[in-house]
Design a protein around this motif. Structure first.
Motif, PDB file in Angstrom:
ATOM      1  N   ALA A 319       0.652  -1.417  -0.249  1.00 57.15           N
ATOM      2  CA  ALA A 319      -0.210   0.255   0.220  1.00 57.15           C
ATOM      3  C   ALA A 319       0.453   1.040   0.357  1.00 57.15           C
ATOM      4  CB  ALA A 319      -0.515   0.023   1.478  1.00 57.15           C
ATOM      5  N   LEU A 320       2.147   1.216   0.728  1.00 60.85           N
ATOM      6  CA  LEU A 320       3.196   2.676   1.257  1.00 60.85           C
ATOM      7  C   LEU A 320       3.842   2.533  -0.570  1.00 60.85           C
ATOM      8  CD1 LEU A 320       4.734   4.595   2.162  1.00 60.85           C
ATOM      9  CD2 LEU A 320       6.219   2.787   2.792  1.00 60.85           C
ATOM     10  N   LEU A 321       3.802   2.252  -1.246  1.00 58.84           N
ATOM     11  CA  LEU A 321       4.569   2.190  -2.438  1.00 58.84           C
ATOM     12  C   LEU A 321       2.844   2.601  -3.536  1.00 58.84           C
ATOM     13  CD1 LEU A 321       6.922  -1.470  -2.756  1.00 58.84           C
ATOM     14  CD2 LEU A 321       7.792   0.728  -2.647  1.00 58.84           C
ATOM     15  N   SER A 322       2.025   1.698  -3.466  1.00 58.48           N
ATOM     16  CA  SER A 322       1.024   2.560  -4.483  1.00 58.48           C
ATOM     17  C   SER A 322       0.780   3.795  -4.223  1.00 58.48           C
ATOM     18  CB  SER A 322      -0.277   1.257  -4.173  1.00 58.48           C
ATOM     19  OG  SER A 322      -1.181   1.779  -2.741  1.00 58.48           O
ATOM     20  N   CYS A 323       0.807   4.362  -3.038  1.00 61.86           N
ATOM     21  CA  CYS A 323       0.379   5.734  -2.837  1.00 61.86           C
ATOM     22  C   CYS A 323       1.548   6.910  -3.613  1.00 61.86           C
ATOM     23  CB  CYS A 323       0.672   5.890  -1.370  1.00 61.86           C
ATOM     24  SG  CYS A 323       0.041   7.999  -0.340  1.00 61.86           S
ATOM     25  N   TYR A 324       2.518   6.229  -3.830  1.00 61.09           N
ATOM     26  CA  TYR A 324       3.281   6.981  -4.323  1.00 61.09           C
ATOM     27  C   TYR A 324       2.910   7.272  -6.314  1.00 61.09           C
ATOM     28  CZ  TYR A 324       7.419   6.759  -1.173  1.00 61.09           C
ATOM     29  OH  TYR A 324       8.064   7.083  -0.294  1.00 61.09           O
ATOM     30  N   ALA A 325       2.591   5.697  -6.551  1.00 67.43           N
ATOM     31  CA  ALA A 325       1.842   5.905  -7.727  1.00 67.43           C
ATOM     32  C   ALA A 325       0.734   6.596  -8.048  1.00 67.43           C
ATOM     33  CB  ALA A 325       1.275   4.513  -7.981  1.00 67.43           C
TER      34      ALA A 325
END
Length: 403
Positions: A319-325
Motif C-alpha cells: 500500500a505504501l508503494l502504491s501511494c507513490y503512484a
C-alpha cells in the motif's frame, strides 16, 4: 463524456517548453536526496528522527520565506530572470556543502539547505505557472504533469546516487559517506544551467485584466476555490514529504531491508512508480477531466495510507508503494486547477501556492514526533489526514465543473 482534444503545447512555445521542463529534474533531485540525508544524519550525528526532520523543515521554510518575494521579483522582471536567480541560489547552497562536510555542523548543513530552498522557490514560482500558460487552458494540468514527470526522474536518480555514496553494504559502518560530493556535482550543473538561461529568451505571457459582471476589477482573494487550492496543496505537501522522509525508517524498522537496500527501494520502487504515475496521469488527463482524475487518485492515497496505519505487514508495504503512484499527479494538478481562470493574478497567485511546500516542514516534524511516541505505523495518520483534504478539494472541483 470524453474531452475535446487540444495540443499539449502550442507550436510557438515548444522550445521554451523543452527548456523549462529541463529544470524540473534539478529540483526533483534536490527534494529526493533529502529523504536519504534524513537517515544519513541520524547515523552520522546520532540524532533522533524528530531532530533529523529539521532537514526537511529548514529547506521548506525557505519556500515559505521566499515565496512572496519571488512572486514580486518575477512579476517585475519576468520568468527568465526568476529562473536564473533561482538557479544561482540553488548552486551556491549546494556548494556550501563543501565547507559543511569539513565542519560536520548540523546547523551549517541546515543553513545550506535553507539557501537551496530559497533558490527552488524562485525556480518553481516561475516554471510551474509558465508551463500552464504554454497551451490551451484545457490541457494545463496535463502539460504540467508531463513536465513534472522529469521532476520524478530527478527523484529516482537522487536516492540511487546518494545510497551508493553515503551508505555501505556493512550496516555496522554508519555515516561513512561524503555528503558534499553529490551536492558539489549538482551545484556545478546548476550554475552551468544558470549561464545557459541567462543567454536564452523566454517569451513572457501577457494576461488580460480580470473583471466581474459589473466591470470592476476582481481581486485574487475573491476566488474561493483558489483559497481552497492553497489549503489542499499545503495538505498534499504535508502528506508527500512526510512519507518520503520516513520511508527508509519505516522499511528498516520493520526488518525488511538494510538502510542501503531501503534507499534503493525508495528509488526503484516508490519514486519509479511516482514518475510512471506522472507520465500515465498526463496521458489520461488529455482525455479525462483533471478534477475527476484528482479525486480518483485521492481516494487511492487515503485507502493506501490507512492500510499502512493498520500495520498489516506485506499488505501495508504494498500500500505504501502504491501511494507513490496515486499521489504522483496531485501537486501539478492542484496547482493548475488553482490557477484556472485567474488571468493577470496568475504570477501573484503562483507565489502564494509556492508557500505551501512549508507543509514539508510541518509534516515531517509531526510524523517524526508521532513515530518517536507511538511507532512508525501509527505516524502515517499524518499523511492520511492530508490526503483526506485533497480528496475534498477534488470532489469540490468536480462539483463546480458540473455547473
Amino acid at each position: 463524456m470524453e474531452k475535446t482534444k487540444f495540443a499539449l503545447v502550442d507550436k510557438q512555445y515548444k522550445v521554451p517548453f523543452v527548456l523549462i521542463t529541463s529544470l524540473f529534474f534539478l529540483w526533483g533531485f534536490a527534494h529526493a536526496i533529502l529523504d536519504v540525508l534524513n537517515k544519513h544524519f541520524q547515523e552520522l550525528l546520532d540524532i533522533t528522527r524528530a531532530h533529523s526532520a529539521m532537514i526537511q523543515a529548514t529547506m521548506y521554510l525557505g519556500y515559505f520565506t521566499m515565496a512572496i518575494p519571488a512572486g514580486l521579483f518575477i512579476t517585475k522582471y519576468g520568468y527568465r530572470k526568476g529562473v536564473v536567480f533561482g538557479l544561482i541560489l540553488y548552486g551556491i547552497g549546494s556548494l556550501m556543502f563543501i565547507p559543511g562536510q569539513q565542519m560536520l555542523s548540523f546547523n551549517f548543513f541546515l543553513f545550506s539547505l535553507f539557501v537551496i530552498g530559497c533558490g527552488l522557490t524562485f525556480l518553481e514560482t516561475a516554471a510551474n505557472p509558465y508551463v500552464t500558460e504554454l497551451g490551451a487552458r484545457e490541457t494545463a494540468a496535463s502539460r504540467l504533469n508531463f513536465a513534472q514527470s522529469f521532476n520524478g526522474l530527478g527523484c529516482i536518480f537522487a536516492p540511487l546516487l546518494a545510497s551508493v555514496l553515503l551508505f555501505t553494504s556493512d550496516e555496522t559502518q554508519t555515516g561513512s559517506g561524503n555528503v558534499a560530493l553529490p551536492y558539489t556535482v549538482m551545484g556545478i550543473i546548476v550554475l552551468i544551467a544558470a549561464v545557459v538561461f541567462s543567454k536564452v529568451k523566454l517569451p513572457d505571457i501577457q494576461h488580460e485584466e480580470e473583471v466581474d459582471d459589473q466591470g470592476k476589477r476582481k481581486g485574487l482573494w475573491s476566488h474561493k476555490i483558489f483559497i481552497f487550492g492553497v489549503i489542499a496543496l499545503f495538505a498534499y505537501e504535508i502528506s508527500e514529504i512526510s512519507i518520503n522522509s520516513f520511508f527508509i525508517n519505516y522499511v528498516t524498522e520493520q526488518g525488511w531491508m538494510t538502510t542501503r537496500q531501503a534507499s534503493l527501494a525508495l528509488s526503484f520502487g516508490g519514486l519509479s512508480l511516482f514518475m510512471a504515475g506522472r507520465i500515465i496521469g498526463s496521458w489520461i488527463m488529455s482525455r479525462v477531466a483533471a478534477e475527476k482524475m484528482l479525486s480518483v487518485c485521492a481516494v487511492g492515497t487515503v485507502l493506501s495510507t490507512l492500510l499502512v496505519v493498520l500495520d498489516l505487514g506485506a499488505v501495508s508495504f504494498g500500500a505504501l508503494l502504491s501511494c507513490y503512484a496515486f499521489e504522483a499527479i496531485m501537486f501539478p494538478t492542484i496547482f493548475a486547477l488553482a490557477l484556472r481562470g485567474l488571468g493577470n493574478h496568475t504570477k501573484r497567485a503562483s507565489s502564494f501556492l509556492m508557500m505551501t511546500p512549508v507543509g514539508g516542514a510541518v509534516g515531517p516534524l509531526l510524523m517524526g514526533w508521532a513515530a518517536d511516541v507511538y511507532g512508525m505505523s501509527v505516524s502515517f495518520i499524518v499523511p492520511f489526514v492530508g490526503y483526506c483534504v485533497v480528496l475534498l478539494y477534488g470532489l469540490k472541483q468536480v462539483k463546480l465543473s458540473q455547473k
